[in-house]
Motif scaffolding. Structure first.
Motif, PDB file in Angstrom:
ATOM      1  N   UNK A   3       0.830  -1.205   0.000  1.00  0.00           N
ATOM      2  CA  UNK A   3       0.000   0.000   0.000  1.00  0.00           C
ATOM      3  C   UNK A   3       0.868   1.260   0.000  1.00  0.00           C
ATOM      4  N   UNK A   4       1.957   1.247   0.772  1.00  0.00           N
ATOM      5  CA  UNK A   4       2.882   2.391   0.736  1.00  0.00           C
ATOM      6  C   UNK A   4       3.502   2.517  -0.649  1.00  0.00           C
ATOM      7  N   UNK A   5       3.849   1.389  -1.224  1.00  0.00           N
ATOM      8  CA  UNK A   5       4.440   1.402  -2.563  1.00  0.00           C
ATOM      9  C   UNK A   5       3.465   1.995  -3.581  1.00  0.00           C
ATOM     10  N   UNK A   6       2.196   1.670  -3.438  1.00  0.00           N
ATOM     11  CA  UNK A   6       1.166   2.141  -4.369  1.00  0.00           C
ATOM     12  C   UNK A   6       0.870   3.631  -4.210  1.00  0.00           C
ATOM     13  N   UNK A   7       0.890   4.139  -2.969  1.00  0.00           N
ATOM     14  CA  UNK A   7       0.441   5.499  -2.689  1.00  0.00           C
ATOM     15  C   UNK A   7       1.545   6.551  -2.654  1.00  0.00           C
ATOM     16  N   UNK A   8       2.811   6.122  -2.816  1.00  0.00           N
ATOM     17  CA  UNK A   8       3.921   7.059  -2.635  1.00  0.00           C
ATOM     18  C   UNK A   8       4.897   7.023  -3.807  1.00  0.00           C
ATOM     19  N   UNK A   9       5.781   8.001  -3.798  1.00  0.00           N
ATOM     20  CA  UNK A   9       6.875   8.081  -4.761  1.00  0.00           C
ATOM     21  C   UNK A   9       8.181   8.009  -3.978  1.00  0.00           C
ATOM     22  N   UNK A  10       9.116   7.164  -4.377  1.00  0.00           N
ATOM     23  CA  UNK A  10      10.377   7.062  -3.634  1.00  0.00           C
ATOM     24  C   UNK A  10      11.244   8.299  -3.854  1.00  0.00           C
ATOM     25  N   UNK A  11      11.846   8.771  -2.754  1.00  0.00           N
ATOM     26  CA  UNK A  11      12.754   9.909  -2.828  1.00  0.00           C
ATOM     27  C   UNK A  11      14.188   9.448  -2.581  1.00  0.00           C
ATOM     28  N   UNK A  12      14.403   8.678  -1.518  1.00  0.00           N
ATOM     29  CA  UNK A  12      15.753   8.218  -1.229  1.00  0.00           C
ATOM     30  C   UNK A  12      15.857   7.621   0.149  1.00  0.00           C
ATOM     31  N   UNK A  13      17.097   7.557   0.654  1.00  0.00           N
ATOM     32  CA  UNK A  13      17.357   6.889   1.924  1.00  0.00           C
ATOM     33  C   UNK A  13      18.211   7.727   2.853  1.00  0.00           C
ATOM     34  N   UNK A  14      17.768   7.818   4.102  1.00  0.00           N
ATOM     35  CA  UNK A  14      18.593   8.253   5.210  1.00  0.00           C
ATOM     36  C   UNK A  14      19.317   7.013   5.717  1.00  0.00           C
ATOM     37  N   UNK A  15      20.192   7.134   6.705  1.00  0.00           N
ATOM     38  CA  UNK A  15      20.877   5.932   7.205  1.00  0.00           C
ATOM     39  C   UNK A  15      19.927   4.823   7.656  1.00  0.00           C
ATOM     40  N   UNK A  16      18.803   5.174   8.293  1.00  0.00           N
ATOM     41  CA  UNK A  16      17.851   4.153   8.740  1.00  0.00           C
ATOM     42  C   UNK A  16      16.634   4.043   7.845  1.00  0.00           C
ATOM     43  N   UNK A  17      16.098   5.159   7.422  1.00  0.00           N
ATOM     44  CA  UNK A  17      14.777   5.184   6.804  1.00  0.00           C
ATOM     45  C   UNK A  17      14.787   5.457   5.307  1.00  0.00           C
ATOM     46  N   UNK A  18      13.820   4.857   4.641  1.00  0.00           N
ATOM     47  CA  UNK A  18      13.482   5.212   3.266  1.00  0.00           C
ATOM     48  C   UNK A  18      12.553   6.411   3.330  1.00  0.00           C
ATOM     49  N   UNK A  19      12.812   7.416   2.501  1.00  0.00           N
ATOM     50  CA  UNK A  19      11.964   8.601   2.432  1.00  0.00           C
ATOM     51  C   UNK A  19      11.063   8.486   1.214  1.00  0.00           C
TER      52      UNK A  19
END
Length: 143
Positions: free
Chosen positions: A7-23
């Motif tokens: 659902x997150x994949x469907x509703x969002x656009x990937x921006x990038x990665x912090x050390x822990x998190x995907x933004x």
């Protein structure tokens, strides 16, 4: 191995990665609405993260919120982890403005989403490139 909830994949656009998190950027042009997802397996609650991961999540969240407030001229920042619809742990970081479509109510379920144009996404990425920390890695192939 980390996998993003469908659902997150469907509703969002990937921006990038912090050390822990995907933004991620919520694909709703009515609000600059970002989501941080810790790249950890099968975590649905904050307390399931180790102490260092909890600190890292908070550092990334507060850095992002402060950066977005300044970059997008927020009147208020909304930061929350709910997980009622998507159990995978994720942190919402939403820029709120008095003139936005849902102000002062919550953004959830207020109005149908309005998808970003390619030009709008490129403009957001360009703004973020100017202000994100050196340890942020943009998604490959994205401008």
């Amino acid at each position: 191995m980390f996998a993003l909830d469908p659902r997150l994949q469907q509703d969002t656009l990937p921006i990038g990665d912090f050390p822990l998190c995907r933004l991620l950027l919520m694909n709703d042009a009515q609000y600059p609405w970002f989501i941080l997802v810790p790249r950890c397996e099968e975590v649905s609650e904050l307390f399931q993260l180790g102490a260092q991961e909890q600190r890292q999540l908070w550092e990334e969240t507060t850095f992002l919120a402060e950066t977005l407030k300044d970059t997008f001229g927020a009147d208020k920042m909304n930061v929350a982890t709910l997980g009622n619809m998507v159990s995978q742990l994720h942190m919402h970081v939403i820029v709120r403005r008095r003139e936005d479509a849902a102000w002062p109510a919550p953004v959830w379920g207020r109005h149908p989403a309005v998808a970003y144009s390619a030009e709008q996404v490129a403009a957001i990425r360009a703004k973020l490139r100017l202000v994100l920390a050196d340890d942020f890695r943009f998604v490959e192939g994205e401008s």
